[in-house]
Scaffold this motif. Structure first.
Motif, PDB file in Angstrom:
ATOM      1  N   ILE A 118       0.836  -1.202   0.013  1.00 54.48           N
ATOM      2  CA  ILE A 118       0.002   0.054   0.081  1.00 54.48           C
ATOM      3  C   ILE A 118       0.952   1.192   0.004  1.00 54.48           C
ATOM      4  CG2 ILE A 118      -1.857   1.361   1.300  1.00 54.48           C
ATOM      5  CD1 ILE A 118      -2.744  -1.391   2.498  1.00 54.48           C
ATOM      6  N   THR A 119       1.928   1.080   0.813  1.00 47.69           N
ATOM      7  CA  THR A 119       2.822   2.332   0.914  1.00 47.69           C
ATOM      8  C   THR A 119       3.480   2.538  -0.610  1.00 47.69           C
ATOM      9  OG1 THR A 119       3.243   1.966   3.187  1.00 47.69           O
ATOM     10  CG2 THR A 119       4.829   3.404   1.882  1.00 47.69           C
ATOM     11  N   ILE A 120       3.932   1.498  -1.187  1.00 44.35           N
ATOM     12  CA  ILE A 120       4.758   1.771  -2.371  1.00 44.35           C
ATOM     13  C   ILE A 120       3.625   2.409  -3.275  1.00 44.35           C
ATOM     14  CG2 ILE A 120       5.824   0.729  -4.452  1.00 44.35           C
ATOM     15  CD1 ILE A 120       7.521   0.903  -1.715  1.00 44.35           C
ATOM     16  N   ALA A 121       2.418   1.853  -3.348  1.00 39.12           N
ATOM     17  CA  ALA A 121       1.339   2.262  -4.406  1.00 39.12           C
ATOM     18  C   ALA A 121       0.942   3.770  -3.999  1.00 39.12           C
ATOM     19  CB  ALA A 121       0.284   1.406  -4.192  1.00 39.12           C
ATOM     20  N   LEU A 122       0.880   4.163  -2.838  1.00 36.35           N
ATOM     21  CA  LEU A 122       0.146   5.223  -2.624  1.00 36.35           C
ATOM     22  C   LEU A 122       1.524   6.649  -2.447  1.00 36.35           C
ATOM     23  CD1 LEU A 122      -2.291   4.807   0.421  1.00 36.35           C
ATOM     24  CD2 LEU A 122      -2.823   5.156  -2.111  1.00 36.35           C
ATOM     25  N   SER A 123       2.438   6.350  -2.013  1.00 37.35           N
ATOM     26  CA  SER A 123       3.655   7.191  -1.913  1.00 37.35           C
ATOM     27  C   SER A 123       3.376   8.148  -3.126  1.00 37.35           C
ATOM     28  CB  SER A 123       4.755   6.630  -1.525  1.00 37.35           C
ATOM     29  OG  SER A 123       4.777   6.091  -0.259  1.00 37.35           O
ATOM     30  N   PRO A 124       3.441   9.630  -3.004  1.00 37.45           N
ATOM     31  CA  PRO A 124       3.794  10.483  -4.353  1.00 37.45           C
ATOM     32  C   PRO A 124       5.114  10.452  -4.708  1.00 37.45           C
ATOM     33  CG  PRO A 124       2.706  11.735  -2.080  1.00 37.45           C
ATOM     34  CD  PRO A 124       3.063  10.366  -1.774  1.00 37.45           C
ATOM     35  N   ALA A 125       6.035   9.800  -3.880  1.00 35.24           N
ATOM     36  CA  ALA A 125       7.507   9.840  -4.532  1.00 35.24           C
ATOM     37  C   ALA A 125       7.781   8.542  -5.360  1.00 35.24           C
ATOM     38  CB  ALA A 125       8.554  10.103  -3.362  1.00 35.24           C
ATOM     39  N   ALA A 162      -3.713   5.412  -6.194  1.00 36.95           N
ATOM     40  CA  ALA A 162      -4.582   4.996  -5.327  1.00 36.95           C
ATOM     41  C   ALA A 162      -5.006   3.616  -5.936  1.00 36.95           C
ATOM     42  CB  ALA A 162      -5.671   5.982  -5.028  1.00 36.95           C
ATOM     43  N   GLY A 163      -5.251   3.354  -7.101  1.00 34.91           N
ATOM     44  CA  GLY A 163      -5.924   2.408  -7.699  1.00 34.91           C
ATOM     45  C   GLY A 163      -5.142   1.169  -7.415  1.00 34.91           C
ATOM     46  N   MET A 164      -3.890   1.124  -7.529  1.00 33.71           N
ATOM     47  CA  MET A 164      -2.822   0.275  -7.367  1.00 33.71           C
ATOM     48  C   MET A 164      -2.805  -0.238  -5.710  1.00 33.71           C
ATOM     49  SD  MET A 164       0.324   1.344  -9.654  1.00 33.71           S
ATOM     50  CE  MET A 164       0.100   1.644 -11.358  1.00 33.71           C
ATOM     51  N   ALA A 165      -3.246   0.453  -5.019  1.00 30.61           N
ATOM     52  CA  ALA A 165      -3.451   0.289  -3.401  1.00 30.61           C
ATOM     53  C   ALA A 165      -4.536  -0.595  -2.974  1.00 30.61           C
ATOM     54  CB  ALA A 165      -3.312   1.293  -2.726  1.00 30.61           C
ATOM     55  N   ILE A 166      -5.505  -0.675  -3.989  1.00 31.05           N
ATOM     56  CA  ILE A 166      -6.847  -1.421  -3.803  1.00 31.05           C
ATOM     57  C   ILE A 166      -6.657  -2.950  -3.466  1.00 31.05           C
ATOM     58  CG2 ILE A 166      -9.169  -1.941  -4.510  1.00 31.05           C
ATOM     59  CD1 ILE A 166      -8.894   0.824  -3.518  1.00 31.05           C
ATOM     60  N   PRO A 167      -5.838  -3.602  -4.074  1.00 31.08           N
ATOM     61  CA  PRO A 167      -5.717  -5.196  -3.981  1.00 31.08           C
ATOM     62  C   PRO A 167      -4.990  -5.276  -2.577  1.00 31.08           C
ATOM     63  CG  PRO A 167      -5.120  -4.568  -6.451  1.00 31.08           C
ATOM     64  CD  PRO A 167      -5.327  -3.108  -5.536  1.00 31.08           C
ATOM     65  N   GLY A 168      -4.019  -4.528  -2.252  1.00 29.94           N
ATOM     66  CA  GLY A 168      -3.382  -4.738  -1.078  1.00 29.94           C
ATOM     67  C   GLY A 168      -4.313  -4.409  -0.062  1.00 29.94           C
ATOM     68  N   THR A 169      -5.222  -3.485  -0.097  1.00 28.14           N
ATOM     69  CA  THR A 169      -6.348  -3.224   0.922  1.00 28.14           C
ATOM     70  C   THR A 169      -7.019  -4.509   1.242  1.00 28.14           C
ATOM     71  OG1 THR A 169      -5.840  -0.890   0.263  1.00 28.14           O
ATOM     72  CG2 THR A 169      -8.016  -1.485   1.648  1.00 28.14           C
TER      73      THR A 169
END
Length: 296
Positions: A245-252, A257-264
């Protein structure tokens, strides 16, 4: 996910989690590879090679949207974490093997995760050249993963009493980080949450079950004993979703956010499937989970 302070704080929070992981590691954890190479090598091959291939096949089979597909591949490339060690302990797995696999994967992920993410982004998001992890971003992953782990190991060597004192609060904080990350993604996607679960939930559940079964079944077929195979099953079946989730969401980093959904979604369902898997392998083996593990 429109909270800048939360987005900025996620890498720091993940660093704290990885620091806590380092507090539980010693150089001896890496030496288990030499004493029991088959269990370690088979498990690593499952996690680093077989699992991404199977995840790719599932993504194609379920026809996931492009961003969710990359998020699934990111999840497949994520290492195990402290939760895997806990489940392994509860159901009679070889916890030392879990620690060893987590330690090795936490080092290798700096290389393997960018490869998997970049290849999958190139395949599923061919129109968007900005999505990926070039060298500069890999250095940032190194900073938030390996540096805190090394710092935790150093504290354990130099100040063992402090390391013991820090272990419990950092473990609690690790759970808090995971819960906050999942809650933040769920809140940010609240308007489309039902659609996300319908579209992605079956694929995530299938991947979770496949991960657990592959992690246990392949080592058993290779002649690895039940307790080591149980440890492998949990290590491969319970990914570090806070990492994904952190890798997907981090602006850097990926800033998506869409890539964080599977991890969530995975972070929610894995607790139920892992508990069921643990009861299944314990009952089928006829082994009391409280009996000490066979490996030293």
């Amino acid at each position: 996910m429109d909270s800048p302070w939360l987005l900025a704080g996620l890498p720091f929070a993940l660093g704290v989690v990885m620091f806590g992981l380092g507090l539980g590691l010693t150089a001896a954890d890496f030496r288990l590879v030499g004493r029991h190479p088959k269990a370690v090598v088979v498990s690593l091959l499952c996690q680093l090679v077989l699992l991404p291939v199977l995840c790719f096949a599932l993504v194609l089979a379920f026809r996931l949207p492009p961003e969710a597909a990359v998020g699934m591949m990111l999840l497949a490339a994520s290492p195990g974490g402290p939760t895997a060690n806990l489940f392994s302990h509860l159901f009679g797995g070889h916890v030392a093997l879990n620690v060893t696999l987590t330690a090795i994967n936490s080092v290798l992920v700096v290389v393997t995760m960018p490869i998997v993410v970049n290849l999958s982004a190139g395949y599923f998001l061919s129109d968007d050249a900005e999505v990926g992890l070039p060298f500069g971003k890999v250095v940032q992953v190194f900073t938030i993963v390996l540096v805190p782990v090394a710092a935790g190991m150093l504290v354990r060597v130099r100040a063992p009493e402090l390391a013991r004192w820090l272990t419990r609060p950092v473990r609690v904080l690790s759970v808090v980080v995971l819960v906050v990350a999942i809650a933040a993604v769920l809140y940010g996607a609240r308007d489309d949450l039902a659609d996300y679960f319908v579209a992605i939930g079956p694929a995530v559940l299938a991947f979770n079950l496949v991960s657990l079964l592959i992690g246990y079944g392949v080592p058993r077929l290779a002649g690895v004993d039940h307790r080591a195979a149980t440890a492998s099953g949990f290590e491969i079946g319970i990914h570090n979703t806070a990492f994904a989730i952190t890798i997907a969401l981090s602006p850097a980093l990926l800033n998506n956010a869409g890539m964080a959904i599977p991890g969530t979604v995975y972070g929610i369902v894995m607790f139920f499937t892992a508990a069921g898997f643990g009861r299944l392998v314990t009952r089928r083996s006829g082994v009391d989970a409280r009996t000490p593990a066979a490996l030293p």
